[in-house]
Design an enzyme around this catalytic site. Structure first.
Site, PDB file in Angstrom:
ATOM      1  N   ASN A   9       6.148  19.349  -5.010  1.00 25.10           N
ATOM      2  CA  ASN A   9       5.550  20.314  -4.079  1.00 25.10           C
ATOM      3  C   ASN A   9       5.340  19.583  -2.755  1.00 25.10           C
ATOM      4  OD1 ASN A   9       3.922  22.060  -2.658  1.00 25.10           O
ATOM      5  ND2 ASN A   9       2.148  21.875  -4.020  1.00 25.10           N
ATOM      6  N   LYS A  11       4.399  20.713   0.059  1.00 22.56           N
ATOM      7  CA  LYS A  11       3.316  21.257   0.893  1.00 22.56           C
ATOM      8  C   LYS A  11       3.803  21.395   2.349  1.00 22.56           C
ATOM      9  CE  LYS A  11       0.130  19.441  -2.457  1.00 22.56           C
ATOM     10  NZ  LYS A  11      -1.187  18.893  -2.792  1.00 22.56           N
ATOM     11  N   HIS A  95      -1.827  27.954  -6.485  1.00 20.83           N
ATOM     12  CA  HIS A  95      -2.168  26.554  -6.199  1.00 20.83           C
ATOM     13  C   HIS A  95      -3.592  26.486  -5.653  1.00 20.83           C
ATOM     14  CE1 HIS A  95      -2.253  22.586  -4.400  1.00 20.83           C
ATOM     15  NE2 HIS A  95      -1.226  22.291  -5.191  1.00 20.83           N
ATOM     16  N   GLU A  97      -4.916  24.872  -3.353  1.00 25.20           N
ATOM     17  CA  GLU A  97      -5.059  24.910  -1.887  1.00 25.20           C
ATOM     18  C   GLU A  97      -4.961  26.341  -1.373  1.00 25.20           C
ATOM     19  OE1 GLU A  97      -2.124  21.896  -1.066  1.00 25.20           O
ATOM     20  OE2 GLU A  97      -3.474  20.400  -1.934  1.00 25.20           O
ATOM     21  N   GLU A 167      -3.727  21.628 -13.022  1.00 26.05           N
ATOM     22  CA  GLU A 167      -4.001  20.728 -11.902  1.00 26.05           C
ATOM     23  C   GLU A 167      -5.499  20.702 -11.629  1.00 26.05           C
ATOM     24  OE1 GLU A 167      -0.377  20.057  -9.268  1.00 26.05           O
ATOM     25  OE2 GLU A 167      -1.359  21.833  -8.518  1.00 26.05           O
ATOM     26  N   GLY A 173      -4.357  15.021  -4.753  1.00 30.08           N
ATOM     27  CA  GLY A 173      -4.342  14.290  -3.485  1.00 30.08           C
ATOM     28  C   GLY A 173      -5.439  13.255  -3.343  1.00 30.08           C
ATOM     29  N   SER A 212      -2.362  13.772  -8.485  1.00 29.01           N
ATOM     30  CA  SER A 212      -2.175  12.329  -8.310  1.00 29.01           C
ATOM     31  C   SER A 212      -1.233  11.725  -9.353  1.00 29.01           C
ATOM     32  CB  SER A 212      -3.523  11.594  -8.301  1.00 29.01           C
ATOM     33  OG  SER A 212      -4.288  12.030  -7.186  1.00 29.01           O
TER      34      SER A 212
END
Ligand code: PGA
Length: 253
Positions: A9, A11, A95, A97, A167, A173, A212
């Protein structure tokens, strides 16, 4: 054994030149792994078509990072699932985010998932708990409710185009990945939920770990019980690291 799936991904990263170079390198790694692994990348929207053209004829699959909850029409700035289906094999939905930065509720995630499936796309449904939910022991309940709301009233015939990515939000991240045991425990809980939500149709649904994941910990996550692959953010932007993760999946016992 289930074929492992490794998805990058990207992003909101890469220039067009960098995207083409990275996609070609990833396609080479995907082809080298052959049928032992399925590999996908999710470039930013404007690069989807040029990247798809650049890797045509390879085994690498292209996905989107998101899709609109609506059909084509007066929705400035949105990109519909039917548009994406012209260049993509799949899309992410839900996701964290998107949930956090754009306020996407479970209901929105559900609608996006339905739109994507109706357009013929595969879907990687992302679920995961926040740090405080994790600390207070709510992880399994949170993930169950995200799954239940997203997959409600789903046509069971579409089950074979769904993948679930666990996730944990606190691991994305941060460099602070979950443990393999955490991933295995949640994969077991997700598998049980899927069996209940889609009786008789859930066996083919792959469960990925994301948060991560990198070249150093990939093999351990891929060896965790019930983990069928990885959804990779930062490490998928480094061609060598991502290729090492693809190799780790190819060598999985
Ligand atoms: P990360 O991101 O690998 O950089 O933690 C994972 C993701 O957001 O899918």
């Amino acid at each position: 054994m289930t074929t492992p799936l490794i998805v990058g991904n990207w992003k909101m990263n890469t220039s067009l030149d960098d995207a083409i170079t990275l996609a070609k390198a990833t396609a080479t790694a995907s082809d080298a792994a052959g049928e032992r692994v399925e590999v996908g990348i999710c470039p930013p929207y404007p690069w989807l078509v040029p990247v798809a053209d650049a890797i045509r004829g390879t085994s690498l699959r292209i996905g989107a990072q998101d899709c609109a909850a609506t059909a084509n029409g007066a929705h400035t700035g949105d990109v519909s699932a039917t548009m994406l289906a012209e260049s993509c094999a799949f899309t992410l939905v839900g996701h964290s985010e998107r949930r956090t930065h754009h306020g996407e509720t479970d209901a929105v995630v559900h609608t996006k998932l339905r739109r994507a499936l109706d357009a013929g796309l595969g879907v990687i449904l992302c679920v995961g708990e926040t740090k405080s939910q994790h600390a207070s022991g709510q992880a399994t309940d949170v993930v169950r409710s995200q799954l239940t709301n997203a997959l409600a009233r789903l046509d069971p015939a579409h089950a074979d185009r769904i993948t679930v990515a666990y996730e944990p939000v606190w691991a994305i991240g941060t460099g602070d990945a979950a443990t393999e045991q955490d991933a295995a425990n949640m994969a077991r809980a997700i598998r049980d939920d899927l069996d209940a939500l889609l009786p008789g149709r859930a066996a083919g649904i792959r469960i990925l770990y994301g948060g991560s994941a990198n070249a150093e910990n990939a093999a351990a996550f891929l060896a965790a019980d019930g983990v069928d692959g990885l959804l990779v953010g930062g490490a998928s932007l480094a061609a060598d690291a991502f290729a090492a993760m693809i190799r780790a999946a190819a060598e999985r016992q």
